[in-house]
Scaffold this active site. Structure first.
Site: not given
Ligand code: NAP
Ligand code: GLV
Length: 317
Positions: A229, A277
């Site tokens: 993250r 991502h």
């Protein structure tokens, strides 16, 4: 059995619903929509969802379980008090993501180890120049997080013969890997790591972990690969360490703000490789198989480990 389904990705809603229905024919699936007030309010047994609005879950203590269509549940826990207390939450465990992570990280490691990043830069300038090969014994890879994804990454890198070390909360015994556990060993772990791979969940304990102090503990010329993250990394600290050559390069799949804003300085730094991502995407078929198997087990009264009450032995949420 009635199951609520939600994903904000409108173009895939139908495909998910069709495949879920085929896998669990005895259930009735309801697509949660903000304007379907009466239907939304009907009792339901389970919810299968990705990035739900708070209104979908607020007060839903009738649910027997919530299935989150991702490995990381940090975004779900941002709903805070809108999450019904005492409803078990299940995340995806691998479900086709671990192999993708292994591919992504292996590619990034080999790119640095075989100096493809430098050969690419030379080629763009029309330069034909030999660069001495690196030695594996000087290229120790350190993996933060030895869970489902971290272990699969390690398995792939082991096949190439890289020296490996790993860091987790509880001590592991993984053949061929030097294992470290807990905050007290982080400095020792980092100081011997040439390529740092982050595969941690985002929790209060791991937020901002990759700050100036910890990144500066890596040896001069180290690399960072973050597939977890964005909020693990203090981005200004990383940028400063790349710009003063302490960190030789970073491959980042995740960012504090996504999409990464056009004005973000990372875009201008050639030694930072950016992907949007995509390191490990949710696989519909594998995810549905996993969720349906868990629903059937729950219906048969089996006890299964899950992430409930924001405290879970394996994730630290
Ligand atoms: P997991 O199986 O829960 O593994 C988490 C690992 O992190 C465990 O080894 C755990 O240690 C360790 N850990 C947790 N808190 C820690 C702490 N405070 N200090 C040290 N170690 C700690 O999770 P996973 O399935 O591998 O997924 C990891 C993360 O990858 C997800 O949470 C998600 O954020 C991210 N992800 C990203 C993408 C992408 O496309 N970029 C895709 C999927 C997932 P113990 O084993 O000792 O408990
Ligand atoms: C994606 O980032 C996930 O957590 O599954």
């Amino acid at each position: 059995m009635r199951i609520l389904f939600y994903t904000p990705q409108i173009h895939v809603q139908e495909a998910w619903l069709t495949e879920l229905q085929q896998a669990l024919p005895e259930a009735t699936f309801h697509l949660w929509r903000e304007d379907a007030i009466e239907e939304n309010a009907l009792p339901a047994d389970y919810a299968v969802l990705w990035q739900p609005p708070a209104a979908m879950l607020a007060g839903r203590s009738d649910l027997k379980a919530i299935f989150h269509l991702g490995a990381g549940v940090d975004a779900l826990f941002k709903l805070g008090d809108a999450l019904p207390p005492n409803v078990p939450i299940f995340r995806l465990e691998d479900a086709g993501m671990a192999i993708q992570m292994a591919e992504y990280v292996s590619h990034a490691v080999l790119r640095y180890f075989r100096r493809f990043d430098e050969f690419d830069a030379q080629a763009r300038d029309g330069v034909w120049k030999f660069l001495p090969p690196r030695k594996k014994e000087h290229f120790t890879i350190g993996i933060l997080g030895l869970g489902v994804l971290g272990c699969r990454i390690a398995q792939s890198l082991q096949e190439y013969g890289f020296p490996l070390r790993g860091w987790s909360r509880s001590m592991k015994n993984i053949p061929g890997m030097d294992c470290f556990a807990g905050d007290a060993s982080l400095g020792e772990f980092l100081s011997g790591t040439q390529v740092l791979v982050c595969a941690l969940p985002l929790t209060d304990q791991t937020r901002d972990l990759l700050n100036h102090t910890n990144l500066a503990t890596l040896p001069q010329g180290a690399y960072l690969i973050n597939v977890a993250r964005g909020a693990h990394v203090v981005e200004s600290d990383l940028l400063a360490l790349v710009q003063n050559d302490h960190i030789a390069g970073a491959t980042l799949d995740v960012f504090r703000q996504e999409p990464l804003p056009p004005e973000h300085p990372f875009w201008q730094e050639k030694r930072i490789t950016i992907t949007p991502h995509i390191a490990a995407l949710t696989q519909r078929h594998e995810s549905i198989l996993q969720i349906v198997a868990k629903i059937r087990s729950l219906e048969n009264g089996a006890a299964m480990s899950n992430i409930t009450g924001r405290v879970h032995a394996s994730t630290g949420y």
